[in-house]
Design a protein around this motif. Structure first.
Motif, short mmCIF file in Angstrom:
data_model
loop_
_atom_site.label_atom_id
_atom_site.label_comp_id
_atom_site.label_asym_id
_atom_site.label_seq_id
_atom_site.Cartn_x
_atom_site.Cartn_y
_atom_site.Cartn_z
N ALA A 46 32.38 38.49 40.10
CA ALA A 46 32.28 38.43 38.77
C ALA A 46 31.12 38.66 38.41
CB ALA A 46 32.57 36.86 38.32
N GLY A 47 29.89 38.40 38.76
CA GLY A 47 28.52 38.78 38.40
C GLY A 47 28.35 40.14 38.37
N LEU A 48 28.74 40.77 39.73
CA LEU A 48 28.76 42.18 39.83
C LEU A 48 29.55 43.24 38.85
CD1 LEU A 48 28.62 42.31 43.71
CD2 LEU A 48 26.94 43.07 42.25
N PHE A 49 30.77 42.66 38.66
CA PHE A 49 31.53 43.38 37.62
C PHE A 49 31.18 43.25 36.30
CE2 PHE A 49 34.61 44.28 40.97
CZ PHE A 49 35.69 44.87 40.29
N ASP A 50 30.44 42.23 35.99
CA ASP A 50 29.68 42.11 34.72
C ASP A 50 28.54 42.97 34.49
OD1 ASP A 50 29.61 40.56 32.07
OD2 ASP A 50 27.69 39.96 32.85
N ALA A 51 27.78 42.85 35.60
CA ALA A 51 26.44 43.71 35.50
C ALA A 51 26.45 45.13 35.55
CB ALA A 51 25.60 43.07 36.47
N LEU A 52 27.75 45.74 36.52
CA LEU A 52 27.76 47.04 36.75
C LEU A 52 28.77 47.76 35.80
CD1 LEU A 52 27.90 46.87 40.53
CD2 LEU A 52 25.83 47.76 39.28
N GLY A 53 29.83 46.86 35.35
CA GLY A 53 30.87 47.52 34.65
C GLY A 53 31.97 47.62 35.64
N GLU A 54 33.24 47.71 35.25
CA GLU A 54 34.28 47.60 36.16
C GLU A 54 34.35 48.97 37.12
OE1 GLU A 54 39.07 46.85 36.48
OE2 GLU A 54 38.17 46.72 34.62
N GLU A 55 34.27 50.10 36.38
CA GLU A 55 34.48 51.32 37.13
C GLU A 55 33.18 51.40 38.22
OE1 GLU A 55 34.53 56.16 36.16
OE2 GLU A 55 34.20 54.77 34.52
N ALA A 56 32.05 51.23 37.98
CA ALA A 56 30.97 51.31 38.89
C ALA A 56 31.19 50.26 39.99
CB ALA A 56 29.62 51.17 38.28
N ALA A 57 31.55 49.11 39.63
CA ALA A 57 31.61 48.17 40.57
C ALA A 57 32.65 48.47 41.55
CB ALA A 57 32.11 46.75 39.96
N ARG A 58 33.94 48.94 41.19
CA ARG A 58 34.95 49.25 41.99
C ARG A 58 34.60 50.45 43.00
NH1 ARG A 58 39.39 46.48 41.39
NH2 ARG A 58 39.72 45.67 39.16
N ALA A 59 33.77 51.34 42.41
CA ALA A 59 33.30 52.30 43.40
C ALA A 59 32.20 51.97 44.42
CB ALA A 59 32.74 53.39 42.30
N ARG A 60 31.59 50.87 43.96
CA ARG A 60 30.29 50.49 44.77
C ARG A 60 30.74 49.36 45.92
NH1 ARG A 60 24.62 49.68 42.26
NH2 ARG A 60 23.34 49.17 43.83
N ILE A 61 31.85 48.55 45.62
CA ILE A 61 31.86 47.27 46.24
C ILE A 61 33.21 47.43 47.22
CG2 ILE A 61 32.74 44.94 46.06
CD1 ILE A 61 31.45 45.06 43.13
N ALA A 62 33.09 47.05 48.58
CA ALA A 62 34.05 46.70 49.30
C ALA A 62 34.19 45.30 50.03
CB ALA A 62 33.83 47.81 50.64
N CYS A 63 35.29 44.77 50.10
CA CYS A 63 35.51 43.37 50.43
C CYS A 63 36.28 43.22 51.45
CB CYS A 63 36.20 42.63 49.26
SG CYS A 63 35.28 42.66 47.86
N PHE A 64 36.09 42.20 52.21
CA PHE A 64 36.62 41.90 53.71
C PHE A 64 36.96 40.39 53.77
CE2 PHE A 64 34.77 45.90 54.10
CZ PHE A 64 35.39 46.81 54.61
N GLY A 65 38.19 40.13 54.55
CA GLY A 65 38.22 38.79 54.97
C GLY A 65 39.26 38.46 55.90
N SER A 66 39.97 37.31 56.12
CA SER A 66 40.56 37.18 57.12
C SER A 66 42.12 38.06 57.06
CB SER A 66 41.19 35.65 57.04
OG SER A 66 41.94 35.18 55.82
N SER A 67 42.45 38.43 55.95
CA SER A 67 43.68 39.21 55.65
C SER A 67 43.67 39.93 54.67
CB SER A 67 44.69 38.21 55.87
OG SER A 67 44.85 37.41 54.44
N GLU A 68 44.53 41.28 54.45
CA GLU A 68 44.43 41.83 53.22
C GLU A 68 45.01 40.91 52.13
OE1 GLU A 68 46.62 45.92 51.34
OE2 GLU A 68 46.15 45.68 53.55
N ARG A 69 44.48 40.85 50.99
CA ARG A 69 44.98 40.21 49.86
C ARG A 69 44.10 40.56 48.53
NH1 ARG A 69 42.70 34.11 49.62
NH2 ARG A 69 43.01 34.48 47.51
N GLU A 70 44.62 40.25 47.32
CA GLU A 70 43.77 40.42 46.15
C GLU A 70 43.12 39.11 45.99
OE1 GLU A 70 44.64 42.15 41.46
OE2 GLU A 70 45.82 40.36 42.28
#
Length: 328
Positions: A46-70
């Motif tokens: 949430a902090g990154l999306f606010d600081a970078l803006g949605e477009e830049a945040a999606r281009a720059r961030i990759a997320c991982f966890g136990s399974s694929e999910r939103e």
């Protein structure tokens, strides 16, 4: 409704400090979050999306966890990929947030062998992937439990959890020390506050805030003295970004900060900010439950990056932002 109107907006409660925002602007490293669906992960997103803006945040961030999910955070969502696919990322300069771990509340629900194996496998996958994906910066969310790994008076689950966390601290610190240009910041986190707090039935702060929002007396039921030191999640994420995107020693191991407070004083701070009264059970002769940090190194880093610490009352208000639905 009047109380809700007095709360900060979610964007304010997760807002990264100016030093972190400046670091994000001058440093274009990819940001990888392992354990994105947890408390720190969602607040960081949430902090990154606010600081970078949605477009830049999606281009720059990759997320991982136990399974694929939103993973949802406020009005946004991002898809996390299974951890097994972490090593498939393109090689490029990366700051990785290692936030995933089976916490000590899981010990009772599985065999000790399975618990140890699961956590070592998780951390091993992260450690093994760092070189191939190009990571040169890592933040590791450790726990104050690591300080109790060898304490014979500590509960078994705390010692087990703490020993595994201490193993992580050593492994990721050694990774940072093993080649030029790498940096690690390992933080032993004692008590967090802020939006996206989870395990509402476990964390005293969540219980206090929900009681206040529901116009119930805030109950402190512990029959012994209990002390904790809280820091807001936005402060932790801001400090990690500001420190790791600047020059410094290869590896740092620090405690989270915050002022040591008895739970009755925490409850009073919640009541003063959100309204209500406090009912504290009598404190008996039992051994006090002290789980507080040494804030000296943390405070020094806050000062280095001109990050202002947050009073307990405001931490309570930030925590309340995502707890309002609990009283609906």
């Amino acid at each position: 409704m009047a109380r809700a109107a007095a709360l900060p907006r979610l964007a304010e409660a997760v807002a990264l400090a100016p030093a972190a925002c400046d670091a994000l602007r001058r440093d274009d490293r990819r940001i990888v979050i392992v354990g994105a669906s947890g408390w720190i992960g969602r607040a960081l997103l949430a902090g990154l999306f606010d600081a970078l803006g949605e477009e830049a945040a999606r281009a720059r961030i990759a997320c991982f966890g136990s399974s694929e999910r939103e993973v949802r955070f406020g009005d946004h969502g991002i898809v996390q990929q299974p951890l097994d696919s972490l090593a498939d990322l393109e090689t490029k300069p990366t700051i990785l947030f290692h936030l995933a771990f089976l916490t000590k509340d899981k010990v009772g629900g599985m065999s000790e062998e399975a618990y140890v194996t699961a956590n070592r496998s998780l951390s091993g996958k992260v450690l093994d992937a760092l070189g191939s994906i190009g990571a040169d910066r890592i933040f590791v969310a450790s726990s104050g439990a690591a300080a109790f790994a060898d304490d014979p008076d500590a509960a078994h689950d705390l010692r087990l959890y703490g020993s595994l966390k201490r193993d992580d601290e050593q492994a990721f610190g050694a990774w940072a020390e093993s080649a030029p240009g790498r940096r690690s910041l390992v933080m032993r986190i004692y008590a967090l506050s802020g939006p996206f707090i989870n395990k509402h039935e476990t964390y005293a702060l969540a219980s206090f805030v929900i009681d206040a929002l529901a116009d119930r007396p805030i109950e402190v039921r512990a029959p012994i003295r209990v002390e904790r030191s809280f820091v807001p999640v936005r402060e932790v994420t801001s400090l990690a970004l500001a420190e790791l995107m600047s020059e410094g020693p290869p590896s740092l191991l620090i405690d989270s900060g915050g002022t040591a407070m008895e739970l009755a004083d925490v409850a009073e701070a919640v009541a003063n900010r959100l309204g209500g009264s406090v009912e504290r059970a009598a404190i008996g002769e039992g051994r006090p439950n002290i789980y507080t940090s040494d804030p000296s190194a943390y405070d020094a880093l806050l000062a280095r990056h001109s990050i202002t610490s947050t009073p307990m009352g405001e931490q309570a208000a930030q925590t309340a932002v995502t707890l309002m639905r609990q009283i609906a």
